[in-house]
Design an enzyme around this catalytic site. Sequence first.
Site, short mmCIF file in Angstrom:
data_model
loop_
_atom_site.label_atom_id
_atom_site.label_comp_id
_atom_site.label_asym_id
_atom_site.label_seq_id
_atom_site.Cartn_x
_atom_site.Cartn_y
_atom_site.Cartn_z
N LYS A 1 0.85 -1.20 0.00
CA LYS A 1 0.00 0.00 0.00
C LYS A 1 0.88 1.25 0.00
O LYS A 1 1.87 1.32 0.73
CB LYS A 1 -0.91 0.01 1.24
CG LYS A 1 -2.01 -1.04 1.17
CD LYS A 1 -2.88 -0.98 2.42
CE LYS A 1 -3.86 -2.11 2.47
NZ LYS A 1 -5.06 -1.91 1.68
N HIS B 1 0.24 -7.79 9.41
CA HIS B 1 0.02 -6.42 8.93
C HIS B 1 0.42 -5.35 9.96
O HIS B 1 1.15 -4.42 9.66
CB HIS B 1 -1.45 -6.18 8.58
CG HIS B 1 -2.04 -7.19 7.64
ND1 HIS B 1 -1.34 -7.69 6.59
CD2 HIS B 1 -3.26 -7.77 7.61
CE1 HIS B 1 -2.11 -8.55 5.93
NE2 HIS B 1 -3.28 -8.61 6.54
N LYS C 1 -14.51 0.88 9.01
CA LYS C 1 -13.40 0.17 8.37
C LYS C 1 -12.28 1.18 8.16
O LYS C 1 -12.43 2.15 7.42
CB LYS C 1 -13.86 -0.38 7.01
CG LYS C 1 -12.76 -1.09 6.24
CD LYS C 1 -13.33 -1.71 4.98
CE LYS C 1 -12.27 -2.16 4.02
NZ LYS C 1 -11.31 -3.12 4.54
#
Length: 519
Positions: A195, A253, A362
Amino acid sequence: MPSAAPCALVIFGASGDLSKLKLVPAVYELAREKLLPPDFALIGYARTAMTDDEYRKDCRKAIEENARSLKGKKPIDESIWKYLEQRIFYCAGQYDQVESFTTLNQKLTQVDKSCNTAGNRLFYISTPPNVFEPIISNLGKSGCAVRHANKSPYHRVIIEKPFGKDGASARQLNATCLATLGEEQVYRIDHYLGKETVQNLMVLRFANSIFEPIWNYKYIDHVQITVSETVNADDRAGYYDNSGATRDMIQNHIFQIMALVAMEPPSALDAQAIRDEKVKVYRSIRPIRQNQVDQFAVRGQYDAGRYNDGKKDIETSGYLKAKGVKEGSRTETFSAIKVFIDNWRWSGMPFYIRTGKALNKKLSEVVVRFRSPPTTLFQKQCEAPVFPNDLVIKIAPDEGIDWRLNGKVPGGTLNIQSVALDFFYKSAFHKEPPEAYERLIFDCMLGDQTLFIRGDEVEAAWNIIDPIELGWLESKLPPQQYVPGSWGPQRSMDLIELDGRRWFQTDQAGADPIIACSL
Ligand code: NDP
């Protein structure tokens, strides 16, 4: 952009969700961006019987529905499809039978000739983890992949997560990989590292001189990392019950993000130097011993209820009632941990981490909260203390960075309000960041391991998680139930609030009350 050498990409688990949702669409986007080598081939491999043509149809559908540039609305670019279609093949086979891999090797040899892929092979293992080891062993036994130190032709293997379910299984999987391949051929993927905002963490820290002097416990009060999901685990509870939030999100993560926030400047921007620094962070983390687990870690399970995920209402009967969950399961759908990194930079300063399912929003973000100004200047004359400065690094959604500073509200009186200096990727660069999988597949083609996890890194991360999991096995405190759509169990609030701090609430950013001060 450097260009990638010709290659054949083999996807194991080609009939699966990840392949259709992310991998095949990523190949299309790479072709659209002209990053794929002209001499390229894609071979899907799975147990499901399919012809080359059927698989091509599958791939086209996956691209039409999921490619980033099409968003399920725009038509596929026929010229790109024409180029791809003739380079797509399928091979049906078992994962645990070497004969199937011998067939794959024959197919690869044919494709190598017809598509001029120069013998370069990239294998993407996108299956459930129970077949990672047989696939790697059979790649070696069949000659599909051989150990090599040279770069050309190359044989590289991308391995999906989870890489082990604890330290012992991760060490075993590493041993299986290294029995067949060299470490420089093994690409352990964590798509968070693909990302843009996660990569920007290093640019932010090391390409801007304002941060380094204040990036330590003397100026920073604490760091929070939140990765929250609104989706619950009801649909995949059978799988999830063997894993839980800590293994599923924190070990990989969140620890990767934490390592990038906490690491020392690497000596070079290359894979070895960066991964060396990340490993040092993991090794400096103060162990949470089994008998300390309830002091430093909190686990929760979402209860029955109705909540809204921002788009629609969702009804759940609660995790414990979900299909596939063992009776009385203690698997956590929420996990929060307080971590200390005992080195010169971070000594005594906590990192608060939380993640969970069926939560309020989220999002993935890092909040670096700086210490409050030491002066009593404002404290004396203002009705409340001024807000501490926050640096909010937004990883998803709306990738960007917020600096929260105190400003004077215009007018004759001295009123102070916290304001945000915003930087959003989309508006700053007029460009959508690429999907993580595009970047990572391309990096693997280039042989760049910087954004992949090294074997010792993954083992060091498990070394922190293992005692927590063992502690929870023995703890008398079961997971605390939390209301779906909330921010998790009360104990996770206590974890931070008993230290005199609070979880950062994104929706409150910029909405803090005005503080009135007397002149
Ligand atoms: P799937 O469950 O869809 O499995 C992929 C393929 O593997 C299936 O199509 C099937 O193909 C084969 N397969 C399924 N179950 C088994 C089994 N028990 N034994 C052997 N083969 C099996 O998985 P996903 O595509 O969702 O995920 C693949 C990998 O990627 C997993 O390791 C997952 O953890 C990881 N991952 C997935 C993400 C996602 O968004 N889906 C996100 C991040 C990581 P066939 O029967 O035809 O051989």
